[in-house]
Design an enzyme around this catalytic site. Structure first.
Site, mmCIF file in Angstrom:
data_model
loop_
_atom_site.group_PDB
_atom_site.id
_atom_site.type_symbol
_atom_site.label_atom_id
_atom_site.label_comp_id
_atom_site.label_asym_id
_atom_site.label_seq_id
_atom_site.Cartn_x
_atom_site.Cartn_y
_atom_site.Cartn_z
ATOM 1 N N ASN A 9 -16.870 36.774 18.646
ATOM 2 C CA ASN A 9 -16.506 37.554 17.460
ATOM 3 C C ASN A 9 -15.515 36.756 16.590
ATOM 4 O O ASN A 9 -14.352 36.576 16.955
ATOM 5 C CB ASN A 9 -15.899 38.883 17.924
ATOM 6 N N ASP A 66 -10.909 42.064 25.340
ATOM 7 C CA ASP A 66 -11.815 43.197 25.309
ATOM 8 C C ASP A 66 -11.064 44.349 24.658
ATOM 9 O O ASP A 66 -9.939 44.659 25.052
ATOM 10 C CB ASP A 66 -12.300 43.593 26.704
ATOM 11 N N PHE A 148 -11.566 44.342 10.112
ATOM 12 C CA PHE A 148 -12.967 44.365 10.537
ATOM 13 C C PHE A 148 -13.217 45.634 11.362
ATOM 14 O O PHE A 148 -12.300 46.445 11.575
ATOM 15 C CB PHE A 148 -13.309 43.103 11.341
ATOM 16 N N GLY A 149 -14.443 45.785 11.821
ATOM 17 C CA GLY A 149 -14.789 46.888 12.731
ATOM 18 C C GLY A 149 -14.403 48.256 12.181
ATOM 19 O O GLY A 149 -14.745 48.615 11.049
ATOM 20 N N ASP A 151 -11.513 49.313 11.296
ATOM 21 C CA ASP A 151 -10.251 49.306 10.533
ATOM 22 C C ASP A 151 -10.228 50.258 9.333
ATOM 23 O O ASP A 151 -9.219 50.928 9.114
ATOM 24 C CB ASP A 151 -9.903 47.877 10.075
ATOM 25 N N LYS A 171 -0.999 44.082 9.779
ATOM 26 C CA LYS A 171 -1.824 44.503 10.912
ATOM 27 C C LYS A 171 -1.352 43.815 12.196
ATOM 28 O O LYS A 171 -1.170 44.458 13.222
ATOM 29 C CB LYS A 171 -3.310 44.210 10.654
ATOM 30 N N HIS A 176 -2.776 46.567 18.306
ATOM 31 C CA HIS A 176 -3.050 46.430 19.733
ATOM 32 C C HIS A 176 -3.176 44.946 20.117
ATOM 33 O O HIS A 176 -2.615 44.499 21.096
ATOM 34 C CB HIS A 176 -4.342 47.199 20.049
#
Ligand code: ITT
Length: 192
Positions: A9, A66, A148-149, A151, A171, A176
């Protein structure tokens, strides 16, 4: 220490490189992707599976991630299945599937968190693991084009914006992934 980033990714690769800029590590993307069956029961198990697969392939230090989004009201889905939530697995379809599942739930009940487990196998083959979370809410409209994803639908109350509306630096400070990577690398001695 020279480290290969064990992910396919590219959005993660960019974040890793930004977050670890001040650390004494030399990061490079993997020369090619290694196929890993993510059969773990949680984020940490999957991060270890990825790191071991890349270590076996490249025989040098590797760092894996992950991660995913847990929405409490729907049993912490998509969780470890965040990347494979919709049929085609694209960011857009994953968001659409999630919005479909929460459409009848009021926004104040959409408490959610991003989770990130990172795993480093170092030059002595020692496995280091850290996990962190970032708490917020899912909202039902997309806001912002950054990140991304998930967000654009992850609202972070402390900054009163979605992750899609934060600058990359903002960010990284609260995410995380930022917290997990700093925790991991602050805990291990790094030589020049
Ligand atoms: P690798 O397994 O090769 O690392 P992947 O994208 O498949 O790549 P994961 O299995 O860890 O990685 O899935 C993570 C998914 O969770 C990712 O594709 C996003 O959909 C979501 N996600 C993780 N971190 C995120 C973040 O910071 N912002 C938005 N979405 C995130």
């Amino acid at each position: 220490m020279k480290i290969i980033i064990a992910t396919s990714n590219l959005d993660k690769v960019r974040e890793f490189q930004r977050i670890l800029e001040g650390f004494k590590v030399e990061l490079s993307p993997a020369p090619y992707s290694v196929r890993v069956s993510e059969t773990g029961r949680d984020f940490i198990e999957n991060a270890i599976l990825k790191a071991r697969a890349y270590y076996r392939e490249f025989k040098m230090p590797v760092l894996s991630d992950d991660s995913g989004l847990e929405v409490d009201a729907i049993g912490k889905a998509p969780g470890i299945f965040s990347a494979r939530f919709s049929e085609d697995g694209s960011y857009r379809s994953n968001i659409e599937r999630l919005l479909g599942q929460i459409k009848n739930i009021p926004e104040d009940r959409l408490k959610a968190r991003f989770v990130c487990a990172v795993c480093l196998i170092d030059d002595r083959e020692i496995i280091h693991v850290a996990q962190e979370t970032c708490e917020g809410y899912v909202i039902k409209e997309l806001r912002g084009n950054s990140g991304f994803g998930y967000d654009p639908i992850f609202y972070y109350p402390e900054l009163k914006r979605t992750f899609g509306e934060l600058s990359p630096e903002e960010k990284d400070t609260v995410s995380h992934r930022g917290k997990a990577l700093r925790k991991l690398f602050l805990a291990i001695p790094l030589e020049e």
